[in-house]
Scaffold this active site. Structure first.
Site, mmCIF file in Angstrom:
data_model
loop_
_atom_site.group_PDB
_atom_site.id
_atom_site.type_symbol
_atom_site.label_atom_id
_atom_site.label_comp_id
_atom_site.label_asym_id
_atom_site.label_seq_id
_atom_site.Cartn_x
_atom_site.Cartn_y
_atom_site.Cartn_z
ATOM 1 N N TYR A 282 -9.376 -3.986 4.308
ATOM 2 C CA TYR A 282 -9.116 -2.667 4.404
ATOM 3 C C TYR A 282 -9.718 -1.749 3.251
ATOM 4 C CZ TYR A 282 -7.572 2.060 5.143
ATOM 5 O OH TYR A 282 -7.551 3.296 5.387
ATOM 6 N N GLU B 69 -3.264 8.148 18.814
ATOM 7 C CA GLU B 69 -3.943 7.018 18.462
ATOM 8 C C GLU B 69 -3.005 5.870 19.080
ATOM 9 O OE1 GLU B 69 -4.875 6.547 14.490
ATOM 10 O OE2 GLU B 69 -6.085 8.448 14.305
ATOM 11 N N ARG C 289 0.212 7.433 15.962
ATOM 12 C CA ARG C 289 0.119 8.850 15.361
ATOM 13 C C ARG C 289 -0.376 9.878 16.031
ATOM 14 N NH1 ARG C 289 -3.726 7.894 9.910
ATOM 15 N NH2 ARG C 289 -5.636 7.625 11.126
ATOM 16 N N ARG D 157 0.736 -1.115 -0.053
ATOM 17 C CA ARG D 157 0.075 -0.047 0.138
ATOM 18 C C ARG D 157 0.723 1.160 -0.095
ATOM 19 N NH1 ARG D 157 -3.119 1.101 4.479
ATOM 20 N NH2 ARG D 157 -4.137 2.704 3.124
ATOM 21 N N ARG E 75 -7.948 -5.216 14.583
ATOM 22 C CA ARG E 75 -7.110 -4.325 15.527
ATOM 23 C C ARG E 75 -8.090 -3.473 15.982
ATOM 24 N NH1 ARG E 75 -2.853 -5.504 17.989
ATOM 25 N NH2 ARG E 75 -1.806 -3.805 17.759
ATOM 26 N N ARG F 102 8.884 5.991 -4.420
ATOM 27 C CA ARG F 102 8.944 6.860 -5.743
ATOM 28 C C ARG F 102 10.287 7.672 -5.489
ATOM 29 N NH1 ARG F 102 3.541 9.502 -3.619
ATOM 30 N NH2 ARG F 102 4.709 10.540 -2.070
ATOM 31 N N ASP G 21 -10.062 2.492 1.555
ATOM 32 C CA ASP G 21 -10.038 3.784 2.011
ATOM 33 C C ASP G 21 -11.437 4.316 1.242
ATOM 34 O OD1 ASP G 21 -7.477 4.593 2.820
ATOM 35 O OD2 ASP G 21 -6.505 4.141 1.188
HETATM 36 C C1 FAD Z 1 -8.802 4.836 12.364
HETATM 37 C C2 FAD Z 1 -9.275 4.887 10.605
HETATM 38 C C3 FAD Z 1 -8.635 5.752 9.956
HETATM 39 C C4 FAD Z 1 -8.949 5.965 8.579
HETATM 40 N N1 FAD Z 1 -8.312 6.952 7.803
HETATM 41 C C5 FAD Z 1 -8.680 6.978 6.629
HETATM 42 C C6 FAD Z 1 -7.938 8.134 5.712
HETATM 43 O O1 FAD Z 1 -7.332 8.929 6.371
HETATM 44 N N2 FAD Z 1 -8.454 8.226 4.369
HETATM 45 C C7 FAD Z 1 -9.381 7.359 3.988
HETATM 46 O O2 FAD Z 1 -9.731 7.267 2.688
HETATM 47 N N3 FAD Z 1 -10.008 6.327 4.906
HETATM 48 C C8 FAD Z 1 -9.770 6.013 5.884
HETATM 49 N N4 FAD Z 1 -10.240 5.020 6.772
HETATM 50 C C9 FAD Z 1 -11.156 4.060 6.083
HETATM 51 C C10 FAD Z 1 -12.470 4.516 6.039
HETATM 52 O O3 FAD Z 1 -12.795 5.136 7.393
HETATM 53 C C11 FAD Z 1 -13.440 3.381 5.576
HETATM 54 O O4 FAD Z 1 -12.984 3.010 4.166
HETATM 55 C C12 FAD Z 1 -14.968 3.552 5.496
HETATM 56 O O5 FAD Z 1 -15.313 4.207 6.773
HETATM 57 C C13 FAD Z 1 -15.555 2.160 5.228
HETATM 58 O O6 FAD Z 1 -16.759 2.516 4.991
HETATM 59 P P1 FAD Z 1 -17.796 1.251 5.202
HETATM 60 O O7 FAD Z 1 -19.251 1.662 5.012
HETATM 61 O O8 FAD Z 1 -17.252 -0.081 4.757
HETATM 62 O O9 FAD Z 1 -17.885 1.107 6.730
HETATM 63 P P2 FAD Z 1 -18.109 1.988 8.156
HETATM 64 O O10 FAD Z 1 -17.965 3.451 7.923
HETATM 65 O O11 FAD Z 1 -17.487 1.305 9.224
HETATM 66 O O12 FAD Z 1 -19.805 1.734 8.183
HETATM 67 C C14 FAD Z 1 -20.281 0.571 8.631
HETATM 68 C C15 FAD Z 1 -21.525 0.967 9.382
HETATM 69 O O13 FAD Z 1 -22.498 -0.126 9.768
HETATM 70 C C16 FAD Z 1 -22.855 0.083 11.163
HETATM 71 N N5 FAD Z 1 -23.195 -1.382 11.611
HETATM 72 C C17 FAD Z 1 -22.242 -2.345 11.758
HETATM 73 N N6 FAD Z 1 -23.083 -3.276 12.260
HETATM 74 C C18 FAD Z 1 -24.360 -2.735 12.725
HETATM 75 C C19 FAD Z 1 -25.510 -3.521 13.472
HETATM 76 N N7 FAD Z 1 -25.324 -4.792 14.030
HETATM 77 N N8 FAD Z 1 -26.630 -2.770 13.550
HETATM 78 C C20 FAD Z 1 -26.400 -1.388 12.946
HETATM 79 N N9 FAD Z 1 -25.495 -0.983 12.284
HETATM 80 C C21 FAD Z 1 -24.315 -1.732 12.326
HETATM 81 C C22 FAD Z 1 -21.731 0.861 11.788
HETATM 82 O O14 FAD Z 1 -22.217 1.389 12.889
HETATM 83 C C23 FAD Z 1 -21.191 1.798 10.626
HETATM 84 O O15 FAD Z 1 -21.863 3.078 10.804
HETATM 85 C C24 FAD Z 1 -9.780 5.051 8.161
HETATM 86 C C25 FAD Z 1 -10.352 3.999 9.023
HETATM 87 C C26 FAD Z 1 -10.217 3.791 10.371
HETATM 88 C C27 FAD Z 1 -10.775 2.923 11.191
#
Ligand code: FAD
Length: 222
Positions: free
Chosen positions: A208, A160, A140, A32, A109, A36, A210
């Site tokens: 994972y 964090e 970080r 990931r 994690r 460069r 983004d």
């Molecule tokens: C600490 C951290 C830093 C990050 N930094 C970046 C960054 O700098 N740049 C970037 O591009 N991406 C970043 N990401 C990644 C980004 O947050 C994710 O790609 C994105 O949020 C994924 O979306 P999602 O819909 O898959 O999951 P989520 O955003 O996690 O959405 C899933 C949803 O389902 C809900 N859910 C789960 N189980 C249930 C249940 N049983 N009942 C009801 N609701 C439920 C959860 O509450 C949540 O709201 C980061 C992630 C983390 C963890």
């Protein structure tokens, strides 16, 4: 990338983040990171980088302003009722939970966030600084005001700390090692029989992503 850079920037940081020796981790983690030979100090090579004005909450609140939303409810507490509301369900929760952990639990994690308000206008001069050494316990420090060029007299920072996920914590990063990937494949096989459910996102696909990957996936799906 060579031993010096690996030892200074990668090894301790990666082991702190994942709680495992680098040798136990899958190669995609290192892939990931772009390597460069330029003076461009951006993390990734993407043409456009940034966050929505006001942050993601503002963006999502606007997108959902006309939708029927129920917050703070657990889908599994009344699955039958929620399923009856629509012909298709998009499930974004953990895939092993959907199947009541019938093959066992997937590992994640998690993070602990330590947020502090500090009475100075500028703490670190940057939105994100990573601490690569194992002698610093956090991975970080985020200084939120720099995402939007804030000029408040004070600042808010978040440290964090990475640790193994346990019951009651928020699962953040899937651990895509061989053991967990094999387990995920068993759950994925079960999803093939679910005609009315779309399994999407980092928890349901145990991977994972983004933000831009997720947004692209949703647009394509739609
Ligand atoms: C600490 C951290 C830093 C990050 N930094 C970046 C960054 O700098 N740049 C970037 O591009 N991406 C970043 N990401 C990644 C980004 O947050 C994710 O790609 C994105 O949020 C994924 O979306 P999602 O819909 O898959 O999951 P989520 O955003 O996690 O959405 C899933 C949803 O389902 C809900 N859910 C789960 N189980 C249930 C249940 N049983 N009942 C009801 N609701 C439920 C959860 O509450 C949540 O709201 C980061 C992630 C983390 C963890």
């Amino acid at each position: 990338m060579g031993g010096d850079i690996y030892n200074i920037l990668i090894k301790d940081y990666t082991e702190k983040q994942w709680g495992r020796e680098c040798r136990e981790l899958p190669p995609f983690i290192i892939k990931r990171l772009p390597v460069r030979f330029t003076f461009d100090n951006n993390y990734f090579n993407d043409t456009y980088q940034g966050i929505p004005i006001g942050g993601y909450n503002t963006l999502i609140e606007k997108m959902l302003s006309q939708a029927d939303i129920k917050l703070g409810v657990d889908y599994f507490e009344d699955k039958e009722h929620y399923d009856s509301l629509a012909t298709t369900t998009v499930y974004t929760g953990a895939i092993d939970q959907y199947y009541d952990y019938c093959f066992g639990k997937l590992e994640y994690r998690t993070l602990r966030f330590d947020t502090q308000k500090i009475e100075c206008s500028n703490y670190q001069g940057n939105a994100g600084v990573n601490f690569t050494s194992s002698s610093v316990p956090y991975t970080r420090v985020i200084e939120h005001k720099h995402f939007e060029f804030g000029n408040q007299p004070h600042t808010v920072i978040t440290k964090e700390y990475s640790s193994e996920w346990s019951e009651g914590c928020e699962p953040y990063y899937p651990i895509n090692d061989e053991k967990n990937n094999l387990l995920y494949q068993k759950y994925k096989k079960l999803t093939e029989n679910e005609g009315r459910v779309i399994f999407g996102g980092r928890l349901a696909q145990y991977q994972y992503f983004d933000m831009h990957h997720i947004i692209e996936q949703v647009l394509e799906l739609f």
